[in-house]
Motif scaffolding. Structure first.
Motif, PDB file in Angstrom:
ATOM      1  N   UNK A   1      45.906 -69.596 -91.099  1.00 53.40           N
ATOM      2  CA  UNK A   1      45.238 -69.057 -92.274  1.00 53.40           C
ATOM      3  C   UNK A   1      44.071 -68.189 -91.815  1.00 53.40           C
ATOM      4  N   UNK A   2      43.883 -67.091 -92.508  1.00 56.03           N
ATOM      5  CA  UNK A   2      42.894 -66.124 -92.083  1.00 56.03           C
ATOM      6  C   UNK A   2      42.058 -65.690 -93.279  1.00 56.03           C
ATOM      7  N   UNK A   3      40.844 -65.272 -93.020  1.00 58.13           N
ATOM      8  CA  UNK A   3      39.977 -64.675 -94.031  1.00 58.13           C
ATOM      9  C   UNK A   3      39.760 -63.234 -93.610  1.00 58.13           C
ATOM     10  N   UNK A   4      40.177 -62.307 -94.447  1.00 57.54           N
ATOM     11  CA  UNK A   4      40.030 -60.886 -94.148  1.00 57.54           C
ATOM     12  C   UNK A   4      39.130 -60.243 -95.187  1.00 57.54           C
ATOM     13  N   UNK A   5      38.285 -59.352 -94.719  1.00 53.77           N
ATOM     14  CA  UNK A   5      37.390 -58.618 -95.619  1.00 53.77           C
ATOM     15  C   UNK A   5      37.576 -57.138 -95.377  1.00 53.77           C
ATOM     16  N   UNK A   6      37.663 -56.398 -96.463  1.00 55.95           N
ATOM     17  CA  UNK A   6      37.805 -54.960 -96.366  1.00 55.95           C
ATOM     18  C   UNK A   6      36.462 -54.279 -96.223  1.00 55.95           C
ATOM     19  N   UNK A   7      36.515 -52.966 -96.195  1.00 54.59           N
ATOM     20  CA  UNK A   7      35.307 -52.152 -96.087  1.00 54.59           C
ATOM     21  C   UNK A   7      35.171 -51.316 -97.354  1.00 54.59           C
ATOM     22  N   UNK A   8      34.191 -50.430 -97.383  1.00 56.64           N
ATOM     23  CA  UNK A   8      34.010 -49.547 -98.528  1.00 56.64           C
ATOM     24  C   UNK A   8      35.036 -48.421 -98.525  1.00 56.64           C
ATOM     25  N   UNK A   9      35.795 -48.292 -97.444  1.00 50.08           N
ATOM     26  CA  UNK A   9      36.819 -47.244 -97.346  1.00 50.08           C
ATOM     27  C   UNK A   9      38.162 -47.791 -97.790  1.00 50.08           C
ATOM     28  N   UNK A  10      39.198 -46.945 -97.718  1.00 56.19           N
ATOM     29  CA  UNK A  10      40.551 -47.367 -98.053  1.00 56.19           C
ATOM     30  C   UNK A  10      41.089 -48.241 -96.929  1.00 56.19           C
TER      31      UNK A  10
ATOM     32  N   UNK B   1      35.323 -51.779-101.962  1.00 57.63           N
ATOM     33  CA  UNK B   1      35.549 -50.503-102.638  1.00 57.63           C
ATOM     34  C   UNK B   1      36.655 -49.723-101.923  1.00 57.63           C
ATOM     35  N   UNK B   2      37.220 -48.749-102.616  1.00 60.29           N
ATOM     36  CA  UNK B   2      38.258 -47.917-102.033  1.00 60.29           C
ATOM     37  C   UNK B   2      39.628 -48.256-102.596  1.00 60.29           C
ATOM     38  N   UNK B   3      40.587 -47.398-102.306  1.00 64.80           N
ATOM     39  CA  UNK B   3      41.976 -47.629-102.709  1.00 64.80           C
ATOM     40  C   UNK B   3      42.625 -48.494-101.636  1.00 64.80           C
TER      41      UNK B   3
ATOM     42  N   UNK C   1      43.931 -63.463-103.195  1.00 60.09           N
ATOM     43  CA  UNK C   1      43.769 -62.020-103.018  1.00 60.09           C
ATOM     44  C   UNK C   1      42.739 -61.505-104.017  1.00 60.09           C
ATOM     45  N   UNK C   2      41.703 -60.852-103.507  1.00 56.82           N
ATOM     46  CA  UNK C   2      40.630 -60.328-104.347  1.00 56.82           C
ATOM     47  C   UNK C   2      40.569 -58.813-104.170  1.00 56.82           C
ATOM     48  N   UNK C   3      40.892 -58.067-105.207  1.00 56.40           N
ATOM     49  CA  UNK C   3      40.777 -56.613-105.161  1.00 56.40           C
ATOM     50  C   UNK C   3      39.365 -56.204-105.517  1.00 56.40           C
ATOM     51  N   UNK C   4      38.820 -55.280-104.802  1.00 53.70           N
ATOM     52  CA  UNK C   4      37.469 -54.808-105.086  1.00 53.70           C
ATOM     53  C   UNK C   4      37.499 -53.634-106.052  1.00 53.70           C
ATOM     54  N   UNK C   5      36.413 -52.888-106.081  1.00 53.93           N
ATOM     55  CA  UNK C   5      36.347 -51.700-106.927  1.00 53.93           C
ATOM     56  C   UNK C   5      37.285 -50.644-106.366  1.00 53.93           C
ATOM     57  N   UNK C   6      37.967 -49.948-107.226  1.00 53.84           N
ATOM     58  CA  UNK C   6      38.905 -48.920-106.792  1.00 53.84           C
ATOM     59  C   UNK C   6      40.307 -49.246-107.276  1.00 53.84           C
ATOM     60  N   UNK C   7      41.186 -48.275-107.145  1.00 56.80           N
ATOM     61  CA  UNK C   7      42.577 -48.431-107.575  1.00 56.80           C
ATOM     62  C   UNK C   7      43.368 -49.097-106.450  1.00 56.80           C
ATOM     63  N   UNK C   8      43.425 -50.424-106.478  1.00 55.67           N
ATOM     64  CA  UNK C   8      44.065 -51.182-105.413  1.00 55.67           C
ATOM     65  C   UNK C   8      45.540 -51.419-105.727  1.00 55.67           C
ATOM     66  N   UNK C   9      46.329 -51.622-104.663  1.00 57.69           N
ATOM     67  CA  UNK C   9      47.735 -52.017-104.778  1.00 57.69           C
ATOM     68  C   UNK C   9      47.852 -53.395-104.142  1.00 57.69           C
TER      69      UNK C   9
END
Length: 184
Positions: free
Chosen positions: A29-38, A54-56, A68-76
């Motif tokens: 099991x892993x915890x991943x965090x995105x950035x403000x970019x795509x 943020x980001x697509x 799964x947590x989508x941030x701001x932006x048009x996520x898929x």
């Protein structure tokens, strides 16, 4: 000395290949965090927590009971029947493989669309009860294959049996060419 090097390579190469093939298969099991970019955040077969910012972003939990947590932006966001999805702000597209009704989808502000590929017997009403705040919900029947004729449609969502990602090439030094010894 050249024979010793050849024996060393013969012993090390199978071990390296074994490590490269076995380690990705044993998922934790892993915890991943995105950035403000795509970002493209892909989970494993374990229960992952994936947080986009943020980001697509593209989020795919793969197997396991993911969060799964989508941030701001048009996520898929791609989920399966045991995932928990919380879409953030923006026009998100959530795709879920609904083999059972163990998933939840909470859409955020924006024009969010949910597409559920459901197993036989699941109704749109039952899928709708597992979602909240989503502007559009589309139910697609799971594709089946006729085993007698080999025809049938393929599902629009890839499953857990996706082909594995290609392995990177191994950086090996070139093999020395044997030099012929003069005959007496």
């Amino acid at each position: 000395m050249p024979n010793a090097l050849a024996r060393l390579r013969a012993a090390v190469l199978p071990c390296a290949v074994f490590i490269l093939l076995v380690l990705p298969a044993s998922a934790f099991a892993d915890v991943m965090k995105g950035t403000a970019k795509n970002d493209r955040l892909i989970g494993s077969s374990a229960a992952d927590t994936i947080r986009a910012r943020a980001g697509k972003d593209v989020l795919d939990g793969r197997g396991g009971a993911d969060r799964l947590f989508g941030g701001a932006g048009a996520d898929r966001i791609t989920a399966d029947s045991v995932d928990r999805v919380k879409a953030g702000r923006g026009a998100d597209r959530v795709t879920v493989q609904a083999d059972s009704l163990d998933f939840t989808i909470k859409c955020g502000p924006g024009k969010d669309r949910v597409t559920a590929t459901a197993a036989a017997g699941l109704s749109k009403r039952a899928v709708r009860k597992r979602t909240s705040g989503c502007e559009q919900i589309k139910l697609v029947a799971a594709a089946s294959t006729d085993k007698t004729s080999g025809t049938g449609s393929t599902p629009g969502i890839t499953g857990l049996l996706d082909p594995p990602l290609p392995l990177p090439p191994l950086p090996l030094p070139p093999l020395p060419l044997p030099t012929p010894e003069p005959t007496p």
